[in-house]
Structure formats: structure tokens, C-alpha cells
Design a protein around this motif. Structure first.
Motif, mmCIF file in Angstrom:
data_model
loop_
_atom_site.group_PDB
_atom_site.id
_atom_site.type_symbol
_atom_site.label_atom_id
_atom_site.label_comp_id
_atom_site.label_asym_id
_atom_site.label_seq_id
_atom_site.Cartn_x
_atom_site.Cartn_y
_atom_site.Cartn_z
ATOM 1 N N ILE A 100 0.791 -1.110 0.053
ATOM 2 C CA ILE A 100 0.009 -0.070 0.036
ATOM 3 C C ILE A 100 0.809 1.218 0.149
ATOM 4 O O ILE A 100 0.534 2.405 -0.590
ATOM 5 N N ILE A 236 -9.870 -5.306 -12.111
ATOM 6 C CA ILE A 236 -10.340 -5.909 -10.803
ATOM 7 C C ILE A 236 -11.019 -7.074 -11.792
ATOM 8 O O ILE A 236 -11.312 -8.327 -10.765
ATOM 9 N N LEU B 76 -7.556 2.164 2.918
ATOM 10 C CA LEU B 76 -7.093 3.258 1.887
ATOM 11 C C LEU B 76 -8.338 3.875 1.146
ATOM 12 O O LEU B 76 -9.284 2.813 0.745
ATOM 13 N N LEU B 78 -10.094 6.561 -1.597
ATOM 14 C CA LEU B 78 -10.001 7.648 -2.650
ATOM 15 C C LEU B 78 -11.359 8.270 -2.850
ATOM 16 O O LEU B 78 -11.504 8.886 -3.848
ATOM 17 N N LYS B 129 -9.165 -5.741 0.284
ATOM 18 C CA LYS B 129 -8.118 -5.047 1.144
ATOM 19 C C LYS B 129 -7.432 -3.996 0.056
ATOM 20 O O LYS B 129 -7.427 -4.322 -1.223
ATOM 21 N N GLY B 130 -6.702 -3.126 0.813
ATOM 22 C CA GLY B 130 -5.597 -2.359 -0.081
ATOM 23 C C GLY B 130 -5.881 -1.564 -1.065
ATOM 24 O O GLY B 130 -7.050 -1.143 -1.066
ATOM 25 N N PHE B 131 -5.578 -1.925 -2.388
ATOM 26 C CA PHE B 131 -5.673 -1.380 -3.623
ATOM 27 C C PHE B 131 -7.092 -1.780 -4.211
ATOM 28 O O PHE B 131 -7.686 -0.732 -4.842
ATOM 29 N N TYR B 132 -7.342 -2.964 -3.993
ATOM 30 C CA TYR B 132 -8.878 -3.534 -4.240
ATOM 31 C C TYR B 132 -9.749 -2.275 -3.756
ATOM 32 O O TYR B 132 -10.714 -1.905 -4.284
ATOM 33 N N ALA B 134 -9.253 0.770 -2.584
ATOM 34 C CA ALA B 134 -9.062 2.038 -3.028
ATOM 35 C C ALA B 134 -9.995 2.016 -4.402
ATOM 36 O O ALA B 134 -10.498 3.023 -4.573
ATOM 37 N N VAL B 135 -10.132 1.084 -5.206
ATOM 38 C CA VAL B 135 -10.713 0.974 -6.408
ATOM 39 C C VAL B 135 -12.309 1.099 -6.340
ATOM 40 O O VAL B 135 -13.031 1.935 -6.688
ATOM 41 N N LEU B 275 -5.864 13.106 0.509
ATOM 42 C CA LEU B 275 -5.011 12.109 0.693
ATOM 43 C C LEU B 275 -3.491 12.666 0.880
ATOM 44 O O LEU B 275 -2.746 12.190 1.903
#
Lengths: 301, 360
Positions: A100, A236, B76, B78, B129-132, B134-135, B275
Motif C-alpha cells: 500500500i 479488478i 485506503l 480515494l 483490502k488495499g488497492f482493491y 481503493a478502487v 490524501l
């Protein structure tokens, strides 16, 4: 009957146009996948790299007046230098940090490249024309955009090339080793820095090609880096580590959002393209967090 | 020397659990609050207050919100801009739908609505989690922005999609008089009250069971679950508190700072700049949110004013691009050199003051 056929043709047109736009998304998504697959870094800067590459390409053509193949080579060179600097100044210092943190670092890189590219090459909209055919094409009365067709072919070729690169060449195997485990790769004598420079360069090349395609379609301007945000739901859906996944995800997102815009949009106000892809991806995440072709993540709370 | 803890003993549980156990901290805080409440409105000009201090306070509140989620609970996001938009637009609906509702309550209701939306978009965090994640929060950002542009109900069917906040006024108790916050100094005090109360409340929350749960989840979720923190409640409470704070900040932004606002004011760039505030200011630190907000608010003003003083005239778009580059460099710099941000520099300073004039 005539009316029904017309409707049907229209549906096919929308579908094909969506699928082909999807391949354009896939082109961007490929850059993300490459870096993720080879270094475990989720590179938010791919969109900015695409914009920067396209800006450099057009800028070199304008300022130096060279033919486009020369400009292309020079732009690739610039992307290689960028890759070297990214490794030297950013990633090299963040080895063994949490994913991260690396992700946030690439957001920093994104902003820097966006600002830098526009400082050097100016922020006005630039026309990009290297003779890629544009305009409509009729096949069996179905309208297809020529540019999107070309983009589809280019994406196909690149995927095939990258798949061979990853599975058959020595460098490709080293890349996968690094992705699996930094420490282990280091201990069998793979240089992390070389690998990172190579993979960021390749991602830069992919970004350049995607940038040329998108630049032909939209003109080279800042909003290109926003188009890249569309690649996130594609990832994704397809899975972060799968090159075919990027393609299939792109096709689903492209077709899905065009169809949704045409057939659902009018009922709820239109312009749903902006978020439809994200919602699709989010719903999908709930059922299959690793994506269609992604590697299964075991840790989950 | 200046920051000596020795000699300060706690002789009761109450003292031991005080929010600021050190005398120096208490004095410092009181001084800061005195300056903020009395010094700034007396000394600073109207322009300074309305163009710098008010936005700084509001953005600091939003950064505080994001810091709860990202800095303390490790999720995280956004989508901060989206949650701010919910606060602003829902507060507007309350203010126009129920005109007799007190303005403070209106702003808090905006925050509560935002908390509800935050919980909804926080649900995926249980599986990803994490950047998943974030998306997923990006999905919230784009969807909310679209919703407020497209659905006329939220803007009371205004043609331009712009909402105009009612004047800020508080009814005085037992009378029919109203106190109107019309000058920038009064608006500043109004904002300051909100920010101080919410910041202290957050600080207390962080020290409580809930806050420790957030940090446990951030540091290692599996271990946190084993020692008895339920991931579901812990994560969703972080989302709720975070988007509550962001929602109040958004409502203040619409009602106090701008007066009229459109959904674009809460776009993806707002999310990013907030951020950046917490990364530069310091992840997981209340003070970091304030320092980061100050930095990000002041940098553009600095870039706009200092080069002309030195005789360099930069084009407007060039200034924006330089701003981008500086932000980018700062982010990377802080992530590499000082992951705890500017707030860490302050705590290093405190260490030095403790032993001054000796180096150790």
C-alpha cells in the motif's frame, strides 16, 4: 420485421463498438498488469505514463519536425530513462515496504509525471496523426469505427507478444520470479533493479502504444490520464496478474458500459458510463475477490 | 529542559487518563486555542481569514476524517470527495426541507447521512483490502458525483445543478432573535468551534476501545480478530466516523466557505489532495491532519506569490503544473524518508527540547 432487424443491427453495432473500446481499455490495463505481475507494485501511474509518452511523442514530432518512426524511437528512449529514474529514485528506496506504501508512492509519481509532462510539452490539446485510419466502415450494414478495429488488432498482437515474452524468454521467467518473492529472486542472482527497469520500460512502451491509439481518438491532452482510471475496473474484473484477464476484462467492461449507457442510461438520467464500470467491478469483487483469472488470495479476514 | 516530564506525577486514575497528561501540552494547547480564537480574528485581514484560514480548517477536518480511516484503521480510500459531497448536499436538503431546524443540527445531520453512505461503501472492505478497496472507494466517488449532478431532487431541481446555502444563523434561546454569522471573522469562529470540538472528540475516540480496535486492525487484522476485535464492527465504525467527519467538512465547505457549491467542487482531485494532506502531514496522527492541511493550502499561495516577488512571472497553468510536481515529489519524499510525515518532525523536536541544551 424490418424494424426488428434494425434494432438488432443497432444492438450489434453497440456491442461491437463496446468490445472494441474495451480493447483500448485493455491496452492501458496491460501496462498495469505488467508491472504488477513483475514486481508486485500496483502502478497507479500507468495513466500518467501513457499521457507522458504520447505527449513526448507528439512534442518531439512538433519541435524537431522528424518523421514519426524517429519520434517513436525517441519517445521509447524517454520512457526507458523514466523507468531508470523511477527505479533509482523511488522504488529502489522502498524495497520490502508494504504494497500500500508502494501504491501511494506511485500516486506521487503520477502527479509528478503529469505536472512535468505538461510543463515540458505544454498543456494545449495536440492532434496526433500517424496515418491510422479513422472513420466508419460498413461490414454487412454494421457500422464499425476503423480506429477501434486497428486498436483491437494492436492489442491482440501485443498480448500475444507479451504472453510469449513472459513464458518463453529468460527475462520473462526472471520477472515472474521477482513477482513471486523479492528475496528469493535476489538470492538466486536476479538483479531486482534490472528487472524493474526492464518492466517499467516495457510498461512505458505499452503506455506509448496505448497513448498513440487514444491520442488518435481523443487528441493528446490531460484527460487521457483520466481515461486510464477506466482501466482499474478492468483489472479488478480480469485479475491483477493475468494478461488474458486484462483483455477479457476490457471486453466485458467496454461492452457492458456501452450497452448499459444505451439501454439502461435513459431511464436513470444518462452519462452512467463514468461509474458503471466501477459498480460492475465492485459487485464482482464481492463474489470473486481475485478476479476472473487472478491468482487466488488466501489471506482474507 | 523546556519539555520536562519529571516531577509531574499522576496521583489519581483521572489524572492518569487525562487527554493531555503533560503540563506543557496543556499550556501549549491553550495558547494555540487562544491565538486561534482571539488572535486570528483580531489581527488577520478579511481576505486572509476567508481565503486561507476557513478553507484550512475545513480541509483539516476532512483530512482528520480520512486519517481515521487510512491512518488509524489502515483502509485506503480515494472517495473522500464523494463523502464530503454527501454531507454538503444532504445538509442542504435538510436546511431547505426543514427550515426551522437549527443550523448546527443541519450540519451534523449532513455528517450523519454521510456516515450512512460511508458504511454502505465500507461493506466491501470486509472482503477486499488495499488497492482493491481503493478502487471500490473510487466507485463511491464517481457514483456520488454523478448522482448529485443527475438527480434533480438533491439540488431542489435547480437548473444549473448549483446549490445555494441559506445564511448561517443561530436562534438565541428564549428569544426570537437570531445571531447571524455574516462576516468572515464570525464564520471563522463558527468553523473553528466545529473543528476544535470534533478534533478533541476524535482524539478521545482514538484513545478509547474503538480507536485501539482500528489500530489493531490496521497493524494485523488476523491478530486483531484473535484478541477479540470483530472486524465487521471495527472496520465499519472506522468508515462511519471517517465519513461523518468528511461529511461535516463538506457541509461546512458548502455552507460556510463557498455559500454556493456544485458537485464538481467535490471531485476526484479533492479526494487526492486530502490524501496528500495526510501522507505529508503524517498518517495516523491528529496533528498531522492539521499540518498537512496547512501545507497543502499554503503551497499554491506560496507558488502564486513568491516567484513574482523574485521577479519571475510564471504563467497560470505553469504554476498548476509546478504544484503537481511539488506534490508528487513531496509524497515520494515523505514515503521514503519520513513515513510519519511532518507530524514526526514535531515529535523529534519535542525529544530535543526534553534534553536541551544537551544533545542526549
Amino acid at each position: 420485421m424490418q424494424n426488428f432487424l434494425g434494432e438488432f443491427y443497432f444492438f450489434i453495432e453497440v456491442l461491437i463498438s463496446g468490445l472494441l473500446t474495451g480493447t483500448l481499455y485493455s491496452l492501458i490495463a496491460l501496462g498495469f498488469v505488467l508491472i504488477f505481475k513483475a514486481s508486485g507494485v500496483f502502478n497507479f501511474a500507468q495513466g500518467a505514463m501513457m499521457l507522458f509518452a504520447a505527449l513526448s511523442f507528439v512534442g518531439i514530432q512538433e519541435k524537431l519536425g522528424v518523421p514519426w518512426p524517429v519520434a517513436f524511437v525517441l519517445a521509447v528512449l524517454i520512457m526507458v530513462i523514466l523507468a531508470y529514474l523511477v527505479d533509482k529514485l523511488v522504488l529502489g528506496k522502498l524495497v520490502n515496504q508494504e504494497p500500500i506504501i508502494l501504491f501511494m508512492a506511485t500516486i506521487g509519481i503520477t502527479f509528478f509525471i503529469d505536472g512535468f509532462g505538461q510543463t515540458v510539452w505544454g498543456s494545449d490539446i495536440k492532434v496526433l496523426d500517424i496515418g491510422i485510419p479513422t472513420g466508419p466502415l460498413f461490414i454487412f450494414d454494421i457500422l464499425i469505427d476503423k480506429l477501434e478495429l486497428v486498436a483491437g488488432v494492436v492489442a491482440g498482437v501485443m498480448v500475444a507478444g507479451l504472453a510469449i515474452f513472459f513464458s518463453k524468454t529468460k527475462v520473462g521467467r526472471a520477472l515472474r520470479a521477482v513477482a513471486d518473492d523479492h528475496q528469493a529472486a535476489l538470492s538466486v542472482g536476479i538483479s531486482l533493479h534490472h528487472i524493474w527497469i526492464i518492466v517499467w520500460s516495457v510498461a512505458g512502451l505499452v503506455g506509448l502504444i496505448a497513448g498513440i491509439m487514444w491520442g488518435t481518438k481523443l487528441g493528446v491532452q490531460f484527460s487521457l490520464s483520466l481515461v486510464a482510471l477506466k482501466a482499474l475496473p478492468v483489472l479488478i474484473l480480469g485479475g491483477f496478474t493475468s494478461i488474458p484477464g486484462a483483455i477479457v476484462g476490457g471486453l466485458i467492461i467496454g461492452a457492458g458500459e456501452k450497452l448499459a449507457e444505451i439501454y439502461i442510461g435513459p431511464f436513470i438520467g444518462g452519462a452512467i458510463e463514468n461509474w458503471f464500470a466501477y459498480m460492475l467491478a465492485m459487485v464482482f469483487l464481492l463474489f470473486r475477490p481475485q478476479g476472473l483469472f487472478g491468482e487466488k488470495i488466501i489471506e482474507r479476514v | 529542559m523546556f519539555y520536562r516530564e519529571s516531577g509531574q506525577f499522576s496521583s489519581s486514575y483521572k489524572q492518569d487518563q487525562a487527554i493531555f497528561p503533560l503540563r506543557q501540552d496543556r499550556i501549549g494547547l491553550i495558547l494555540i486555542l487562544l491565538v486561534a480564537f482571539f488572535g486570528v480574528p483580531l489581527v488577520a485581514s478579511d481576505y486572509l481569514i476567508s481565503a486561507i484560514f476557513i478553507p484550512f480548517l475545513i480541509l483539516a477536518l476532512a483530512a482528520l476524517g480520512l486519517n481515521v480511516l487510512t491512518g488509524y484503521a489502515g483502509q485506503l480510500s480515494l472517495g473522500t470527495g464523494g463523502f464530503m459531497a454527501v454531507g454538503a448536499f444532504m445538509a442542504y436538503k435538510f436546511a431547505t426541507g426543514m427550515p426551522e431546524m437549527p443550523i448546527v443540527l443541519v450540519l451534523l445531520m449532513g455528517g450523519l447521512m454521510s456516515a450512512g453512505v460511508g458504511i454502505m461503501f465500507g461493506i466491501p472492505s470486509l472482503r477486499i483490502k488495499g488497492f482493491y478497496l481503493a478502487v471500490a472507494t473510487l466507485a463511491a466517488q464517481f457514483f456520488i458525483e454523478w448522482l448529485f449532478i443527475k438527480v434533480g431532487w438533491f439540488t431542489n431541481y435547480s437548473a444549473s445543478g448549483v446549490i445555494t446555502a441559506p445564511p448561517l444563523a443561530i436562534g438565541l434561546p428564549f428569544t426570537s432573535l437570531e445571531y447571524v454569522f455574516d462576516t468572515s471573522a464570525k464564520k471563522y469562529i463558527f468553523t473553528l468551534c466545529f473543528v476544535v470540538v470534533l478534533a478533541l472528540a476524535t482524539k478521545n475516540l482514538i484513545r478509547s476501545h474503538i480507536g485501539r480496535g482500528w489500530m489493531a486492525i490496521r497493524d494485523m487484522d488476523i491478530a486483531a480478530e484473535i484478541i477479540g476485535f470483530k472486524p465487521l464492527q471495527t472496520k465499519l465504525s472506522a468508515f462511519a466516523v471517517s465519513s461523518f467527519l468528511c461529511g461535516v467538512a463538506g457541509a461546512l465547505w458548502a455552507f460556510v466557505h463557498l455559500g454556493t457549491v456544485e458537485p464538481e467542487a467535490f471531485g476526484i482531485n479533492r479526494s487526492f489532495s486530502i490524501l496528500f494532506m495526510i501522507i505529508i502531514g503524517g498518517l495516523g496522527s491528529i496533528m498531522g491532519a492539521f499540518i498537512g492541511a496547512a501545507f497543502i493550502t499554503l503551497l499554491p499561495i506560496f507558488l502564486n506569490n513568491v516567484p513574482p516577488m523574485l521577479g519571475m512571472n510564471l504563467a497560470v497553468d505553469l504554476v498548476v503544473h509546478i504544484e503537481f510536481m511539488v506534490f508528487g515529489i513531496m509524497i515520494v519524499f515523505f514515503l521514503i524518508v519520513e513515513p510519519h510525515g511532518l507530524a514526526r518532525l514535531w515529535s523529534i523536536g519535542k525529544e530535543k527540547l526534553r534534553t536541551w541544551p544537551f544533545p542526549y
